[in-house]
Design a protein around this motif. Sequence first.
Motif, PDB file in Angstrom:
ATOM      1  N   GLU A  24      37.898  57.747  41.903  1.00  0.00           N
ATOM      2  CA  GLU A  24      37.088  58.974  41.665  1.00  0.00           C
ATOM      3  C   GLU A  24      35.885  58.411  42.842  1.00  0.00           C
ATOM      4  O   GLU A  24      35.039  59.241  42.882  1.00  0.00           O
ATOM      5  N   GLU A  25      35.927  56.644  42.942  1.00  0.00           N
ATOM      6  CA  GLU A  25      34.934  56.651  44.103  1.00  0.00           C
ATOM      7  C   GLU A  25      34.827  57.085  45.552  1.00  0.00           C
ATOM      8  O   GLU A  25      34.058  57.810  45.703  1.00  0.00           O
TER       9      GLU A  25
ATOM     10  N   ARG B  17      28.287  52.457  37.581  1.00  0.00           N
ATOM     11  CA  ARG B  17      30.302  52.481  37.326  1.00  0.00           C
ATOM     12  C   ARG B  17      29.848  51.157  37.668  1.00  0.00           C
ATOM     13  O   ARG B  17      31.238  50.152  36.141  1.00  0.00           O
TER      14      ARG B  17
ATOM     15  N   TYR C 203      33.148  32.551  29.883  1.00  0.00           N
ATOM     16  CA  TYR C 203      32.577  33.581  28.886  1.00  0.00           C
ATOM     17  C   TYR C 203      33.286  34.754  29.984  1.00  0.00           C
ATOM     18  O   TYR C 203      33.320  35.544  28.755  1.00  0.00           O
ATOM     19  N   GLN C 204      33.385  35.114  30.932  1.00  0.00           N
ATOM     20  CA  GLN C 204      34.433  36.652  31.697  1.00  0.00           C
ATOM     21  C   GLN C 204      35.397  36.025  30.729  1.00  0.00           C
ATOM     22  O   GLN C 204      36.056  37.274  30.677  1.00  0.00           O
TER      23      GLN C 204
ATOM     24  N   ALA D 157      29.188  27.674  36.397  1.00  0.00           N
ATOM     25  CA  ALA D 157      29.622  28.008  36.736  1.00  0.00           C
ATOM     26  C   ALA D 157      30.999  27.788  36.084  1.00  0.00           C
ATOM     27  O   ALA D 157      31.956  29.499  35.485  1.00  0.00           O
TER      28      ALA D 157
ATOM     29  N   ARG E 136      25.355  55.447  42.079  1.00  0.00           N
ATOM     30  CA  ARG E 136      26.284  55.637  41.565  1.00  0.00           C
ATOM     31  C   ARG E 136      27.447  54.491  40.906  1.00  0.00           C
ATOM     32  O   ARG E 136      27.784  54.019  39.925  1.00  0.00           O
TER      33      ARG E 136
ATOM     34  N   LEU F 132      24.466  57.269  46.932  1.00  0.00           N
ATOM     35  CA  LEU F 132      26.326  56.420  46.788  1.00  0.00           C
ATOM     36  C   LEU F 132      26.038  55.197  46.247  1.00  0.00           C
ATOM     37  O   LEU F 132      26.623  54.869  45.018  1.00  0.00           O
TER      38      LEU F 132
ATOM     39  N   GLU G   1      39.961  54.199  39.454  1.00  0.00           N
ATOM     40  CA  GLU G   1      38.338  54.038  39.824  1.00  0.00           C
ATOM     41  C   GLU G   1      38.011  54.453  40.994  1.00  0.00           C
ATOM     42  O   GLU G   1      37.182  55.072  41.777  1.00  0.00           O
ATOM     43  N   TYR G   2      39.101  53.987  41.927  1.00  0.00           N
ATOM     44  CA  TYR G   2      38.689  53.103  43.290  1.00  0.00           C
ATOM     45  C   TYR G   2      38.475  55.141  43.894  1.00  0.00           C
ATOM     46  O   TYR G   2      38.641  55.310  45.029  1.00  0.00           O
TER      47      TYR G   2
ATOM     48  N   LEU H  61      34.101  61.305  44.522  1.00  0.00           N
ATOM     49  CA  LEU H  61      33.018  60.973  44.503  1.00  0.00           C
ATOM     50  C   LEU H  61      31.846  60.867  45.931  1.00  0.00           C
ATOM     51  O   LEU H  61      30.437  61.798  46.367  1.00  0.00           O
ATOM     52  N   ASP H  62      32.117  59.781  47.006  1.00  0.00           N
ATOM     53  CA  ASP H  62      31.792  59.538  48.330  1.00  0.00           C
ATOM     54  C   ASP H  62      31.545  60.566  49.081  1.00  0.00           C
ATOM     55  O   ASP H  62      30.830  61.146  50.049  1.00  0.00           O
TER      56      ASP H  62
ATOM     57  N   PRO I  59      25.885  30.937  39.079  1.00  0.00           N
ATOM     58  CA  PRO I  59      26.924  30.618  40.261  1.00  0.00           C
ATOM     59  C   PRO I  59      28.577  30.872  39.485  1.00  0.00           C
ATOM     60  O   PRO I  59      28.717  31.219  38.512  1.00  0.00           O
ATOM     61  N   VAL I  60      28.887  30.760  40.676  1.00  0.00           N
ATOM     62  CA  VAL I  60      31.187  30.931  39.970  1.00  0.00           C
ATOM     63  C   VAL I  60      31.834  29.965  41.235  1.00  0.00           C
ATOM     64  O   VAL I  60      31.659  29.643  42.297  1.00  0.00           O
ATOM     65  N   ALA I  61      32.320  29.496  40.481  1.00  0.00           N
ATOM     66  CA  ALA I  61      33.601  28.702  41.316  1.00  0.00           C
ATOM     67  C   ALA I  61      35.027  29.017  40.714  1.00  0.00           C
ATOM     68  O   ALA I  61      35.349  29.562  39.818  1.00  0.00           O
TER      69      ALA I  61
ATOM     70  N   TYR J   1      25.812  32.516  25.057  1.00  0.00           N
ATOM     71  CA  TYR J   1      26.035  32.873  26.500  1.00  0.00           C
ATOM     72  C   TYR J   1      25.004  32.457  27.058  1.00  0.00           C
ATOM     73  O   TYR J   1      24.704  31.815  27.672  1.00  0.00           O
ATOM     74  N   ARG J   2      23.976  32.713  26.666  1.00  0.00           N
ATOM     75  CA  ARG J   2      22.592  33.082  26.821  1.00  0.00           C
ATOM     76  C   ARG J   2      21.851  31.388  26.245  1.00  0.00           C
ATOM     77  O   ARG J   2      21.841  30.287  27.300  1.00  0.00           O
TER      78      ARG J   2
ATOM     79  N   ILE K 282      30.294  27.536  32.615  1.00  0.00           N
ATOM     80  CA  ILE K 282      29.945  28.323  31.417  1.00  0.00           C
ATOM     81  C   ILE K 282      30.466  29.916  31.658  1.00  0.00           C
ATOM     82  O   ILE K 282      30.568  31.098  30.871  1.00  0.00           O
ATOM     83  N   ASN K 283      29.964  30.433  33.128  1.00  0.00           N
ATOM     84  CA  ASN K 283      30.107  32.011  33.021  1.00  0.00           C
ATOM     85  C   ASN K 283      31.801  32.167  33.834  1.00  0.00           C
ATOM     86  O   ASN K 283      32.130  33.369  33.312  1.00  0.00           O
ATOM     87  N   ASP K 284      32.455  30.958  33.950  1.00  0.00           N
ATOM     88  CA  ASP K 284      33.604  31.645  33.951  1.00  0.00           C
ATOM     89  C   ASP K 284      34.220  31.450  32.308  1.00  0.00           C
ATOM     90  O   ASP K 284      35.356  32.676  32.248  1.00  0.00           O
TER      91      ASP K 284
END
Lengths: 621, 182
Positions: free
Chosen positions: B175-176, A325, B62-63, B56, A321, A318, B172-173, B179-180, A421-423, B28-29, B58-60
């Motif tokens: 679907e999960e 996803r 990028y998202q 953090a 999967r 599970l 999606e939730y 499937l579960d 890291p995330v803030a 990003y990398r 840079i991650n933000d």
Amino acid sequence: MALLQISEPGESTNPHEHRLAAGIDLGTTNSLIASVKSGLAETLADAQGEHTLPSVVRYLENKIIVGAAAKSAAAEDPLNTISSVKRYMGRGLNDIKELGGRRPYEFVDADSAVPRIHTVTGDVSPVEVSAEILKSLKGRAEKSLGDSLTGVVITVPAYFDDAQRQATKDAGKLAGLNVLRLLNEPTAAAVAYGLDKKAEGIIAVYDLGGGTFDISILRLNKGVFEVMATAGDTALGGDDFDYAIAKWIMQEANIQDDTSHHQMRRLMRDACAAKEILSSSDIAKLNIELDDGSNWSGSLTLEKFIELVTPLIQKTLLPCRRALRDAGVDAAEVQSVVMVGGSTRVPEVREKVGTFFEQEPLTDINPDTVVAMGAAIQADILVGNKPDDDLLLLDVIPLSLGLETMGGLVEKVISRNTTIPVARAQDFTTFKDGQTAMSIHALQGERELVSDCRSLGRFTLHEIPAMVAGAARIRVTFQVDADGLLSISAREETTGVESGIEVKPSYGLTDTEIETMLRDSIEHAEDDVAARMLREQQVEAERVLEALESALADDGGLLNAEERKPIDLAAKKLLELSKGNELRDIKDAIAELDNAATEFVARRMDGNIKKALAGHNVNEF
Amino acid sequence: MAQTQTHFELFELPVSFELDLQDLSQRYRDLQSAAHPDKFATASDYERRLSVEMAAAINDAYQILKSPQKRARYMLELQSVSFDDENDMALDPAFLMEQIELREALGELNKTDDPLASLNKIMVDIKKRITSVLDKIREQLISGQLDEAQKSNVKQLVHKMQFLNKLQQEAEYQEENFLDSL
């Protein structure tokens, strides 16, 4: 005596620059320590030539035994011999698994949020037991490498939550280790595997250990290991296979649920042995010694074994999967499936995983040592032995992080599989006139109800400026660092006042408890606390000065003479004080230097970031 | 890093809805290679803290740049359009009606003969709608500086997108869960 060292071409010319580092796989069943020697990661052996250290600690009246000797005493002295302690890290009494109707040890309900196990030497927390295992590995490494370790990387299951990670880090601290990083086990395995096989593309790491299960999907690209998604179960592993067999034996041999601890331990031992036999055989003979002195004989067929463990293996699919996803990839896009952890030796596990991913999983790497090797490689880089290496690990937070809101609901602040890291900041306000404090309940998990998520702790903000209700704008920032550990900071935006924060972990040790343990452990080692702390501070001063010197040599041009003066002054002061014996003074001087160099450090980092993209832009146009 | 720097500036990219995702991920990398805490493991406390904050950020960024919906919303915010998710959800009734129908269909999956197939159909439908809204956003944002009417138009579209994304998550939730339980 100082020996002249000749460095290899391309290596640092300064022999002092080479620092000793190690990677530690702190496992449920077995632990390992590895280090990079002449460019290659290898696991380190003890004096007897054994690489694997059973994660078992036996408490005797005046000494503590760790490893094989402790393990063999488990059935004879079950209550003072602690195994699989990893399962209790960052957990409460309610989480402790029972075999039959009883817990494996005598747990003491203490004042603390952390359960304690009653032993002949006193009550010990899981963190302290883990620290004993780490101390043993540390001693082995220092003997083998010939000097003390600058820093270590300790691996944890990717699916470990904040409390479990914090507990592991605390154990490292308690063992006197400088923990540079907590690294996720599947990521460590991916590093060792990926570098060795020069793999690129998408891989899956299926890691079924003694007590935990992880699945991680990673993208490997020119030295960058990017975790796309991870999932797992921190209470599922080979131990559970043993439980299933033990339960079956109890049924067959008519052993009651309230049998003795000795009997339970013997059952677990024999169940584990049967499981291992069935990896390469169709039948395992059983001969169980019963409490009344008689014996029960029987046999476990492969067929029965598969029937017993199939539901457990199914339980690992599970998360597989879900990870696929969350990563947004199909099983067909996965180029290879790397099998890690001793439990992947069970043929039925390989079979089911192969069917799921529609390909033969890779079993040509050693599933027991690959995690420690990956950790050693990262540790070597983190201490700075390979300044030009382009290895970069981008990992994720395994479980969503949220806050309790009205009505016992959880509001998600950071969702699972976000790169760390995330803030994230969230604004709050006061609901009473003159309110100066507020409390935040942080949780981890995917469900909507507080009661279905894992409580991490309660953070109390105080020193909020008194205002009328609703006027304050308190911005609370949740930060998860590269170890996957949460910290919270808060400030009132209209006044700019930073709030003080008090943390009450739900399943963790408080800072005071750790300090007490640290002091006790040093005293027991008959070490001079003051001398040790002074020495540590002097080494730290040396390190800070060295780092500053090299930074100034590289980027001194970022400062004009006027700006440079306070830094030089603070450095000179630290250098003088570090030769003295005043602990406090050295500490203060380090802080002062840090402070004086703040602007320089910030400019330098900005410059580095610009440089990183500059190369890119040149290539492009 | 200056607080006033935009995500586009951080990545040294022009403000544009169209961007090359492969180039973005390379940038990003490169940024993370310079800022990630692993590069500062033995540095001073202050440097380590700064590096965590940088990484953090840079991650933000990028998202946000990576996701078309977040990117569109961010571009509006750069043009001083403010979003108040709780209060300004004034969407056209036809769209809301569709949303309610889709949501109902999701809720009644168990009443159909083959819930998983029905769910699949709904998911394909949602995806189609997302693509269509995205195309409209792209058309609007191509012109750079927007006038008030355009801003409000794109804002509507971003809201629709948020609705659709929520619905997709919900699906999606489900679907999960399906499937579960198999």
